[in-house]
Scaffold this motif. Structure first.
Motif, mmCIF file in Angstrom:
data_model
loop_
_atom_site.group_PDB
_atom_site.id
_atom_site.type_symbol
_atom_site.label_atom_id
_atom_site.label_comp_id
_atom_site.label_asym_id
_atom_site.label_seq_id
_atom_site.Cartn_x
_atom_site.Cartn_y
_atom_site.Cartn_z
ATOM 1 N N ALA A 208 62.347 24.791 59.836
ATOM 2 C CA ALA A 208 63.252 25.156 58.741
ATOM 3 C C ALA A 208 64.365 24.117 58.599
ATOM 4 C CB ALA A 208 63.846 26.541 59.000
ATOM 5 N N LYS A 209 64.846 23.635 59.728
ATOM 6 C CA LYS A 209 65.937 22.659 59.689
ATOM 7 C C LYS A 209 65.509 21.344 59.042
ATOM 8 C CE LYS A 209 69.492 20.496 62.537
ATOM 9 N NZ LYS A 209 70.149 20.450 63.857
ATOM 10 N N VAL A 210 64.297 20.876 59.353
ATOM 11 C CA VAL A 210 63.812 19.629 58.757
ATOM 12 C C VAL A 210 63.696 19.771 57.235
ATOM 13 C CG1 VAL A 210 61.994 17.883 58.759
ATOM 14 C CG2 VAL A 210 62.514 19.100 60.855
ATOM 15 N N LEU A 211 63.181 20.921 56.795
ATOM 16 C CA LEU A 211 63.058 21.141 55.353
ATOM 17 C C LEU A 211 64.433 21.199 54.702
ATOM 18 C CD1 LEU A 211 60.218 23.796 55.507
ATOM 19 C CD2 LEU A 211 60.014 21.505 54.521
ATOM 20 N N GLU A 212 65.374 21.776 55.425
ATOM 21 C CA GLU A 212 66.744 21.913 54.913
ATOM 22 C C GLU A 212 67.411 20.548 54.747
ATOM 23 O OE1 GLU A 212 69.711 24.238 53.512
ATOM 24 O OE2 GLU A 212 68.117 25.244 54.605
ATOM 25 N N GLY B 187 66.188 18.342 51.990
ATOM 26 C CA GLY B 187 66.290 18.888 50.643
ATOM 27 C C GLY B 187 64.988 19.468 50.130
ATOM 28 N N LEU B 188 63.938 19.437 50.966
ATOM 29 C CA LEU B 188 62.628 19.920 50.514
ATOM 30 C C LEU B 188 62.552 21.440 50.475
ATOM 31 C CD1 LEU B 188 60.300 17.317 52.259
ATOM 32 C CD2 LEU B 188 60.898 17.480 49.838
ATOM 33 N N VAL B 189 63.543 22.087 51.035
ATOM 34 C CA VAL B 189 63.603 23.542 50.989
ATOM 35 C C VAL B 189 63.666 24.013 49.528
ATOM 36 C CG1 VAL B 189 66.132 23.715 51.179
ATOM 37 C CG2 VAL B 189 64.692 25.525 52.134
ATOM 38 N N ASP B 190 64.189 23.145 48.650
ATOM 39 C CA ASP B 190 64.287 23.498 47.230
ATOM 40 C C ASP B 190 63.038 23.089 46.451
ATOM 41 O OD1 ASP B 190 66.900 24.477 47.571
ATOM 42 O OD2 ASP B 190 67.708 22.441 47.426
ATOM 43 N N VAL B 191 62.148 22.361 47.097
ATOM 44 C CA VAL B 191 60.955 21.862 46.419
ATOM 45 C C VAL B 191 59.753 22.788 46.651
ATOM 46 C CG1 VAL B 191 59.304 19.932 46.337
ATOM 47 C CG2 VAL B 191 61.759 19.473 46.558
ATOM 48 N N PHE B 192 59.633 23.260 47.886
ATOM 49 C CA PHE B 192 58.506 24.126 48.240
ATOM 50 C C PHE B 192 58.845 25.605 48.021
ATOM 51 C CE2 PHE B 192 57.608 20.400 50.907
ATOM 52 C CZ PHE B 192 56.245 20.226 50.638
ATOM 53 N N SER B 193 57.796 26.389 47.800
ATOM 54 C CA SER B 193 57.942 27.844 47.857
ATOM 55 C C SER B 193 57.743 28.223 49.319
ATOM 56 C CB SER B 193 56.868 28.530 47.007
ATOM 57 O OG SER B 193 56.906 28.028 45.697
ATOM 58 N N ILE B 194 58.763 28.812 49.927
ATOM 59 C CA ILE B 194 58.735 29.086 51.365
ATOM 60 C C ILE B 194 58.804 30.594 51.614
ATOM 61 C CG2 ILE B 194 59.953 28.695 53.552
ATOM 62 C CD1 ILE B 194 60.920 26.017 52.375
ATOM 63 N N PHE B 195 57.917 31.048 52.499
ATOM 64 C CA PHE B 195 57.815 32.476 52.787
ATOM 65 C C PHE B 195 57.894 32.721 54.291
ATOM 66 C CE2 PHE B 195 55.752 31.518 48.843
ATOM 67 C CZ PHE B 195 56.105 32.551 47.992
ATOM 68 N N GLU B 196 58.211 33.967 54.646
ATOM 69 C CA GLU B 196 58.339 34.298 56.069
ATOM 70 C C GLU B 196 57.034 34.803 56.663
ATOM 71 O OE1 GLU B 196 61.598 36.963 56.560
ATOM 72 O OE2 GLU B 196 63.102 35.412 56.147
ATOM 73 N N THR B 197 56.126 35.268 55.814
ATOM 74 C CA THR B 197 54.833 35.742 56.324
ATOM 75 C C THR B 197 53.704 35.205 55.451
ATOM 76 O OG1 THR B 197 54.772 37.714 54.938
ATOM 77 C CG2 THR B 197 55.889 37.924 57.085
#
Lengths: 114, 142
Positions: free
Chosen positions: A90-94, A97-107
């Motif tokens: 999660a930190k690397v994506l954060e 800035g890719l956290v805003d590019v991908f659709s990210i889910f917890e399950t």
């Protein structure tokens, strides 16, 4: 030295494929992920869920492969969705800035449902 | 508290091929743990050292990587040198994927290094490319 790297694939319906990745994704293992992403896309899967829950390390080469996969799938009207539970991933994506590019889910279920 | 106060330098020399890069980050993490960096800092250093090595192998391939880890007070300094630049095997060929190579993203690497370490840089002279980073240990020790 390293944990075993492996990718398991599971089809969900006709459109979706779930890739469960284990271990470390770096410059030596990223090509395998890229090849699997290409294969599922060529099989006509529009939605690819990449489950990174069991990934213990992920670097910029892994991110490059995921971004390429995302672009390819979205260009064809599909999507690449990530399942992220670990703090380091999660930190690397954060920080990239890719956290805003991908659709990210917890399950995986949530990612499949979209 | 005392682990990092004495002279402590670790040096690693590995072939500049993709399968050996993991050894650099594993060694760096072990050194950081030895120097009482906390868990989060060690995790950051593992990734930062990996990105540092990618910086060194990007573009013109080298034959060997020489990496040193040294504590200076509360700071871990990591310096990597790629020697024989231009003489090694390109990363794409190492991965057996000529023509469909893995893109090494220096932009993503730079963003990661900016976020995870206090200072980093790179330069090149002759057939040696150098990259370095510095990360300060927090006051909350592991």
């Amino acid at each position: 030295m390293e944990e075993m790297f492996e990718i398991a694939e599971r089809a969900v319906g006709d459109q979706t494929s779930v890739l469960t990745v284990r271990g470390e994704i770096d410059v030596s293992t990223a090509p395998e992920l890229r090849d699997r992403l290409l294969t599922v896309a060529q099989d006509g899967r529009a939605i690819v869920v990449v489950d990174l829950s069991a990934v213990t390390f992920l670097d910029s080469t892994a991110l490059g492969v995921l971004v390429s996969g995302l672009k390819r799938l979205r260009a064809d009207g599909g999507d690449l969705r990530l399942v992220v539970t670990g703090r380091s991933v999660a930190k690397v994506l954060e920080i990239t800035g890719l956290v805003d590019v991908f659709s990210i889910f917890e399950t995986v279920d949530a990612a499949v449902a979209g | 508290m005392t682990a990092a106060t004495g002279p402590s330098r670790v040096e690693l020399s590995i072939p500049a091929t993709v399968e050996w890069l993991a050894l650099a980050r594993t060694t760096g993490a072990a050194v950081a743990a030895r120097l009482s960096f906390n868990y989060d800092e060690i995790t950051d250093l593992r990734l930062a050292i990996d990105e540092l090595c990618l910086t060194l192998v990007e573009g013109a391939p080298a034959t060997r990587l020489e990496i040193s880890f040294e504590a200076v007070g509360d700071v871990l300094e990591v310096e990597g040198r790629a020697v024989g630049v231009g003489l090694g095997t390109p990363v794409a060929l190492q991965n057996g994927q000529a023509g469909a190579d893995i893109v090494l993203s220096s932009d993503l690497s730079a963003r990661i290094l900016d976020a995870l370490v206090d200072e980093h840089g790179a330069d090149e002279a002759g057939d040696t490319r150098r990259a370095w980073l510095r990360k300060q240990r927090s006051t909350e020790h592991a």
